[in-house]
Design a protein around this motif. Structure first.
Motif, mmCIF file in Angstrom:
data_model
loop_
_atom_site.group_PDB
_atom_site.id
_atom_site.type_symbol
_atom_site.label_atom_id
_atom_site.label_comp_id
_atom_site.label_asym_id
_atom_site.label_seq_id
_atom_site.Cartn_x
_atom_site.Cartn_y
_atom_site.Cartn_z
ATOM 1 N N THR A 1 0.833 -1.203 0.000
ATOM 2 C CA THR A 1 0.000 0.000 0.000
ATOM 3 C C THR A 1 0.867 1.251 0.000
ATOM 4 N N GLY A 2 1.912 1.266 0.824
ATOM 5 C CA GLY A 2 2.804 2.421 0.855
ATOM 6 C C GLY A 2 3.489 2.663 -0.470
ATOM 7 N N TRP A 3 3.917 1.573 -1.130
ATOM 8 C CA TRP A 3 4.557 1.721 -2.442
ATOM 9 C C TRP A 3 3.566 2.223 -3.474
ATOM 10 N N ARG A 4 2.357 1.713 -3.440
ATOM 11 C CA ARG A 4 1.335 2.190 -4.387
ATOM 12 C C ARG A 4 1.111 3.696 -4.236
ATOM 13 N N MET A 5 1.038 4.160 -2.990
ATOM 14 C CA MET A 5 0.792 5.583 -2.768
ATOM 15 C C MET A 5 2.004 6.421 -3.157
ATOM 16 N N ALA A 6 3.205 5.845 -2.978
ATOM 17 C CA ALA A 6 4.418 6.544 -3.398
ATOM 18 C C ALA A 6 4.445 6.711 -4.917
ATOM 19 N N ARG A 7 4.128 5.637 -5.620
ATOM 20 C CA ARG A 7 4.100 5.711 -7.088
ATOM 21 C C ARG A 7 3.010 6.655 -7.566
ATOM 22 N N ALA A 8 1.852 6.612 -6.907
ATOM 23 C CA ALA A 8 0.757 7.505 -7.288
ATOM 24 C C ALA A 8 1.167 8.964 -7.113
ATOM 25 N N ALA A 9 1.837 9.268 -6.007
ATOM 26 C CA ALA A 9 2.276 10.640 -5.767
ATOM 27 C C ALA A 9 3.243 11.099 -6.851
ATOM 28 N N GLU A 10 4.160 10.237 -7.253
ATOM 29 C CA GLU A 10 5.104 10.588 -8.303
ATOM 30 C C GLU A 10 4.397 10.792 -9.639
ATOM 31 N N LEU A 11 3.454 9.923 -9.956
ATOM 32 C CA LEU A 11 2.722 10.045 -11.220
ATOM 33 C C LEU A 11 1.907 11.330 -11.270
ATOM 34 N N MET A 12 1.396 11.741 -10.121
ATOM 35 C CA MET A 12 0.633 12.993 -10.101
ATOM 36 C C MET A 12 1.534 14.202 -10.261
ATOM 37 N N ARG A 13 2.775 14.082 -9.790
ATOM 38 C CA ARG A 13 3.679 15.210 -9.940
ATOM 39 C C ARG A 13 4.279 15.281 -11.335
ATOM 40 N N TYR A 14 4.717 14.146 -11.862
ATOM 41 C CA TYR A 14 5.469 14.146 -13.103
ATOM 42 C C TYR A 14 4.650 13.714 -14.317
ATOM 43 N N GLY A 15 3.402 13.312 -14.128
ATOM 44 C CA GLY A 15 2.567 12.891 -15.241
ATOM 45 C C GLY A 15 1.335 13.761 -15.398
ATOM 46 N N ARG A 16 0.572 13.481 -16.421
ATOM 47 C CA ARG A 16 -0.622 14.278 -16.717
ATOM 48 C C ARG A 16 -1.899 13.454 -16.677
ATOM 49 N N ALA A 17 -1.809 12.218 -16.313
ATOM 50 C CA ALA A 17 -2.993 11.357 -16.294
ATOM 51 C C ALA A 17 -3.967 11.817 -15.220
ATOM 52 N N SER A 18 -5.219 11.451 -15.393
ATOM 53 C CA SER A 18 -6.241 11.811 -14.413
ATOM 54 C C SER A 18 -6.033 11.021 -13.128
ATOM 55 N N ILE A 19 -6.621 11.519 -12.054
ATOM 56 C CA ILE A 19 -6.486 10.857 -10.763
ATOM 57 C C ILE A 19 -7.084 9.456 -10.811
ATOM 58 N N SER A 20 -8.211 9.307 -11.495
ATOM 59 C CA SER A 20 -8.824 7.976 -11.565
ATOM 60 C C SER A 20 -7.930 7.005 -12.338
ATOM 61 N N ASP A 21 -7.273 7.476 -13.404
ATOM 62 C CA ASP A 21 -6.372 6.616 -14.160
ATOM 63 C C ASP A 21 -5.151 6.220 -13.326
ATOM 64 N N ILE A 22 -4.649 7.157 -12.549
ATOM 65 C CA ILE A 22 -3.508 6.853 -11.680
ATOM 66 C C ILE A 22 -3.916 5.845 -10.617
ATOM 67 N N GLY A 23 -5.102 6.028 -10.045
ATOM 68 C CA GLY A 23 -5.595 5.080 -9.056
ATOM 69 C C GLY A 23 -5.696 3.679 -9.633
ATOM 70 N N ALA A 24 -6.194 3.580 -10.855
ATOM 71 C CA ALA A 24 -6.320 2.270 -11.503
ATOM 72 C C ALA A 24 -4.949 1.660 -11.762
ATOM 73 N N ARG A 25 -3.987 2.483 -12.110
ATOM 74 C CA ARG A 25 -2.652 1.988 -12.411
ATOM 75 C C ARG A 25 -1.998 1.365 -11.182
ATOM 76 N N VAL A 26 -2.314 1.883 -10.000
ATOM 77 C CA VAL A 26 -1.713 1.339 -8.779
ATOM 78 C C VAL A 26 -2.655 0.392 -8.042
ATOM 79 N N GLY A 27 -3.726 -0.072 -8.744
ATOM 80 C CA GLY A 27 -4.513 -1.170 -8.188
ATOM 81 C C GLY A 27 -5.863 -0.839 -7.606
ATOM 82 N N TYR A 28 -6.404 0.352 -7.866
ATOM 83 C CA TYR A 28 -7.692 0.739 -7.287
ATOM 84 C C TYR A 28 -8.717 0.968 -8.398
ATOM 85 N N THR A 29 -9.754 0.156 -8.405
ATOM 86 C CA THR A 29 -10.821 0.338 -9.397
ATOM 87 C C THR A 29 -11.793 1.408 -8.953
ATOM 88 N N SER A 30 -11.801 1.732 -7.661
ATOM 89 C CA SER A 30 -12.680 2.761 -7.116
ATOM 90 C C SER A 30 -11.872 3.998 -6.772
#
Length: 332
Positions: A274-303
């Motif tokens: 869980t900690g790694w997923r949130m770390a990757r999500a934080a990085e993707l939000m800073r350095y990427g342009r994908a939507s929050i829902s897409d980032i959530g799905a990428r790290v394992g969250y369908t909701s």
């Protein structure tokens, strides 16, 4: 023809490169975490002095000192212990503590920048002169999660007697850093930064291999029995990993794997995931342009709601607040 990446922080991958590249280096857990920290070397200069001397380095920078001749005493702010270092020793201040370097403990010390105003030779990148000489560099960490990752390290790391081991890279690195700094050519700043990076990584893994590391990501990254599971979680954070599946990757029983992971890392495998997923999500939000829902799905969250709850639990704010705070920081 390359595929346009959904996440702009990534390098485009050719269609033919989707299969394993036989020439590619195998990923390892320590490299993954160091990439999140986004280490960069900054300034470098030489300090030299003859006894008696004392130099006070202000707080706020992650400084590295490499003793090239003589010996020094080191006193860090807020730490009772006094350290000693001699020729061939490396000293790293991982939390940016202010500190005094002197020939003997208790010396009166002059401020680094006060000394620089009257005794810094820019043509030689040298502060002072004398028999005791040490190279001073400092690091920055671009990753927003670097503070958390660095928190498991002690405030001062000293590697002693590296000249007694096969560490010719150290003297070579010092030589190339000073050569680049003294004879700047195109790309010199990038070269100096990369060379300081090399020293930082080598220092960190050598210190960890010495058995002094405690609980946390670093201990797990270098543990030969569980690092394979950590690499798998890093590579596929969106996969619905189970403890049983992770244990199979390590060739341990489920119970043995869970016990070892808890003992070495200080948390359960799924809590680490869980900690790694949130770390990757934080990085993707800073350095990427994908939507929050897409980032959530990428790290394992369908909701998206579940992703937001997990993210806020880790970082103290929602994904939207995190992204907005980063945007505000970039505007300043």
């Amino acid at each position: 023809m390359t595929k346009k990446p959904e996440f702009y922080a990534q390098t485009p991958v050719g269609q033919d490169d989707q299969v394993n590249d036989p020439f590619a280096f195998k990923r390892d857990a320590l490299s993954d975490v160091l990439e999140l920290m986004r280490v960069r070397g900054n300034t470098v200069f030489t300090c030299a002095a003859s006894a008696p001397f004392g130099i006070r380095y202000p707080s706020g920078k992650h400084r590295l000192h490499i003793v090239r001749s003589g010996s020094i005493a080191i006193a860090a702010e807020g730490i009772e212990q006094t350290y000693r270092a001699a020729q061939g020793d490396l000293v790293l201040f991982t939390h940016g503590h202010g500190h005094v370097i002197s020939d003997q403990p208790g010396r009166e010390a002059d401020g680094l920048y006060d000394l620089a105003k009257r005794d810094y030779d820019e043509t030689r990148l040298a502060l002072g002169s004398g028999e005791t000489v040490w190279l001073c560099g400092d690091f920055g960490f671009d990753g927003m999660l670097s503070r958390r990752l660095l928190s498991i390290l002690p405030p001062v790391i000293i590697l002693k007697g590296l000249r007694d081991r096969p560490f010719e890279w150290l003297e070579l690195s010092c030589h190339f850093i000073l050569d680049e700094a003294l004879n700047p050519r195109a790309g010199a700043a990038a070269m100096i930064s990369r060379l300081l990076d090399v020293i930082f990584v080598q220092l960190l893994r050598t210190w960890a291999a010495g058995g002094e590391v405690g609980y946390g990501w670093l201990s797990g990254a270098i543990d030969s029995r569980i690092s394979g599971a950590i690499v798998a979680m890093h590579a596929e954070p969106g996969h619905a990993w189970s403890v049983t599946e992770l244990a199979e990757l390590t060739h341990l029983s489920r119970s043995a794997f869970a016990e070892r992971f808890q003992r070495v890392v200080g948390q359960t495998p799924l809590a680490y995931l869980t900690g790694w997923r949130m770390a990757r999500a934080a990085e993707l939000m800073r350095y990427g342009r994908a939507s929050i829902s897409d980032i959530g799905a990428r790290v394992g969250y369908t909701s998206q709601a579940a992703f937001s709850r997990a993210f806020k639990s880790q970082h103290g704010m929602s994904p939207m607040q995190w992204r907005q705070s980063d945007a505000d920081d970039n505007v300043k």
